[in-house]
Write an enzyme that holds these catalytic residues in place. Structure first.
Site, PDB file in Angstrom:
ATOM      1  N   LYS A   1     -23.007  11.073 -18.132  1.00 32.28           N
ATOM      2  CA  LYS A   1     -24.017  12.124 -18.003  1.00 32.28           C
ATOM      3  C   LYS A   1     -23.481  13.264 -17.140  1.00 32.28           C
ATOM      4  CE  LYS A   1     -28.840  12.924 -16.756  1.00 32.28           C
ATOM      5  NZ  LYS A   1     -29.587  12.851 -15.512  1.00 32.28           N
TER       6      LYS A   1
ATOM      7  N   HIS B   1     -34.721   8.447  -6.655  1.00 31.76           N
ATOM      8  CA  HIS B   1     -34.680   7.300  -7.571  1.00 31.76           C
ATOM      9  C   HIS B   1     -33.570   6.357  -7.126  1.00 31.76           C
ATOM     10  CE1 HIS B   1     -31.411   9.860  -8.957  1.00 31.76           C
ATOM     11  NE2 HIS B   1     -30.869   8.785  -9.523  1.00 31.76           N
TER      12      HIS B   1
ATOM     13  N   ASP C   1     -30.576   4.000  -9.092  1.00 31.55           N
ATOM     14  CA  ASP C   1     -29.994   3.870 -10.438  1.00 31.55           C
ATOM     15  C   ASP C   1     -30.264   2.460 -10.977  1.00 31.55           C
ATOM     16  OD1 ASP C   1     -29.054   6.419 -10.030  1.00 31.55           O
ATOM     17  OD2 ASP C   1     -26.930   5.877  -9.961  1.00 31.55           O
TER      18      ASP C   1
ATOM     19  N   HIS D   1     -31.848   7.770  -3.772  1.00 32.54           N
ATOM     20  CA  HIS D   1     -31.122   9.033  -3.599  1.00 32.54           C
ATOM     21  C   HIS D   1     -31.766  10.131  -4.431  1.00 32.54           C
ATOM     22  CE1 HIS D   1     -29.233   6.866  -6.963  1.00 32.54           C
ATOM     23  NE2 HIS D   1     -28.897   8.044  -7.472  1.00 32.54           N
TER      24      HIS D   1
HETATM   25  O1  LIG Z   1     -25.903  14.851  -9.011  1.00 27.13           O
HETATM   26  C1  LIG Z   1     -25.761  13.893  -8.255  1.00 27.13           C
HETATM   27  O2  LIG Z   1     -24.965  13.904  -7.305  1.00 27.13           O
HETATM   28  C2  LIG Z   1     -26.568  12.636  -8.432  1.00 27.13           C
HETATM   29  C3  LIG Z   1     -27.111  12.458  -9.807  1.00 27.13           C
HETATM   30  C4  LIG Z   1     -27.830  11.157  -9.952  1.00 27.13           C
HETATM   31  O3  LIG Z   1     -28.300  10.575  -9.021  1.00 27.13           O
HETATM   32  C5  LIG Z   1     -27.963  10.546 -11.289  1.00 27.13           C
HETATM   33  O4  LIG Z   1     -27.579  11.189 -12.284  1.00 27.13           O
HETATM   34  O5  LIG Z   1     -28.456   9.395 -11.361  1.00 27.13           O
HETATM   35 FE   LIG Z   2     -28.754   8.473  -9.519  1.00 26.81          FE
END
Ligand SMILES: O=C(O)CCC(=O)C(=O)O
Ligand SMILES: [Fe+2]
Length: 350
Positions: free
Chosen positions: A216, A235, A237, A291
């Site tokens: 992503k 959230h 992960d 985070h």
């Molecule tokens: O952009 C970021 O550093 C974190 C992105 C994130 O937490 C995610 O895509 O799950």
């Molecule tokens: Fe994340």
């Protein structure tokens, strides 16, 4: 009723010259603590900092040297569940190619990117997209993204990967293969650290054939009111592990001991998160940390995340019996990965 704004890209909003952001992007007050100037936040040196783990000793033949690494990684995974990995073995050149390819794609005009648009409502989540409001308050994130499966080979669908730039497919394919290799090494260290056989956690996540990598690219345009918005809301992960690169623009914050800590930009590092899957299998010994991502007025931020996940239905995730005792009963009920995702969505919608 949730408001759904079809096909509205944050990039087009950002480039329209607006000085205040639409109300859907204004986060409720309780989410806005520590949402300040992210460049100032990143400079702060007081207070706890995300650990940095040097992986150069991961293949050491010397048991003492290797044991030191195992203990360091274990501590970081138990206390933080997130770390900067350095000397991770993936070449700077390959990482550079992945970033250049992602940046070049996002530099294409929106009309060109729209040809890759996903269709979340019909279940086609792969492709170019922006978050749809999934809660009653209709809250949105200051972010567009590109998302697709990137490993194993037979689960990829190149027809939906960007064709421009031409190095996108080779660079992201090669990088995904390298991240898959790194996943095996990290999972073996995490297994040994819990007194399990080296291959145990990898096997429990699905092993060679079933572990899936999702790629992503998060694209966070400049935001005229960064103190009111979030690039990605708080959230954890759901993955087993997440590996993140970024363009050296700060934004990531971690919720540690009741406070939001802003991650430093560490050159040539990969940020690794322990996700819910490993938290569950380890019966909470390893932590999946909350985070979020901040945005700013001055610079576009990009991050490249690889989510290493178990198959959706084939495996029941639950604390490993080896780690469950009378004193430490199972902290998570058995659920498939799909059920775990549903459970979180449902809980958040309450
Ligand atoms: O952009 C970021 O550093 C974190 C992105 C994130 O937490 C995610 O895509 O799950
Ligand atoms: Fe994340």
């Amino acid at each position: 009723m949730a408001t759904i704004i079809a096909n509205s890209r944050v990039e087009s909003l950002a480039s329209s010259g607006i000085e205040s952001i639409p109300k859907e992007y204004v986060r409720p007050l309780e989410e806005l603590s520590y949402v300040g100037n992210v460049f100032e936040e990143e400079k702060k040196d007081d207070g706890p900092q995300i650990p940095t783990i040097d992986l150069k000793d991961i293949i050491s033949e010397n048991p003492e040297v290797r044991d030191k690494l195992i203990q360091d990684l274990k501590k970081a995974a138990m206390e933080w569940g997130v770390m900067h990995l350095i000397n991770h073995g993936i070449s700077d050149e390959l990482i550079h190619r992945v970033k250049v390819a992602g940046e070049a794609f996002f530099e294409l005009p929106i009309e060109v990117k729209e040809k890759y648009a996903n269709d979340q409502e019909s279940g086609n989540v792969q492709g170019y997209g922006s978050k749809l409001a999934n809660n009653a308050s209709g809250q949105l994130e200051w972010q567009d993204y590109f998302f697709h499966v990137s490993f194993p080979e037979d689960k990829r669908d190149f027809s939906i990967w960007p064709k421009t730039p031409t190095d996108y497919i080779p660079a992201v394919s090669e990088y995904s293969k390298e991240v898959r290799g790194l996943t095996t090494k990290i999972l073996s260290v995490l297994s040994l650290a819990l007194g399990l056989e080296e291959g145990r956690l990898e096997k429990e996540v699905g092993g060679k054939d079933e572990i899936i990598l999702q790629f992503k690219i998060n694209y966070y345009p400049k935001c005229p009111q960064p103190e009111l918005a979030l690039g990605v809301e708080a959230h954890t992960d759901v993955s087993a592990l997440t590996f993140i690169l970024h363009n050296m623009v700060p934004g990531l914050q971690l919720f540690y001991e009741g406070k939001w800590v802003t991650a430093k930009c560490v050159p040539n590092s990969i940020i690794m998160h322990i996700g819910d899957t490993i938290e569950i299998l380890s019966n909470g010994k390893y932590k999946s940390i909350l985070h979020r991502g901040l945005v700013n007025k001055e610079k576009v931020r990009l991050s490249w995340a690889v989510f290493c996940e178990p198959p959706k239905e084939k495996i029941i995730l639950k604390p490993l019996p080896d780690l469950v005792t009378e004193e430490q009963p199972a902290r998570f009920p058995p659920r498939t990965f799909a059920q775990h995702i549903q459970y979180k969505l449902f809980r958040e919608a309450e």
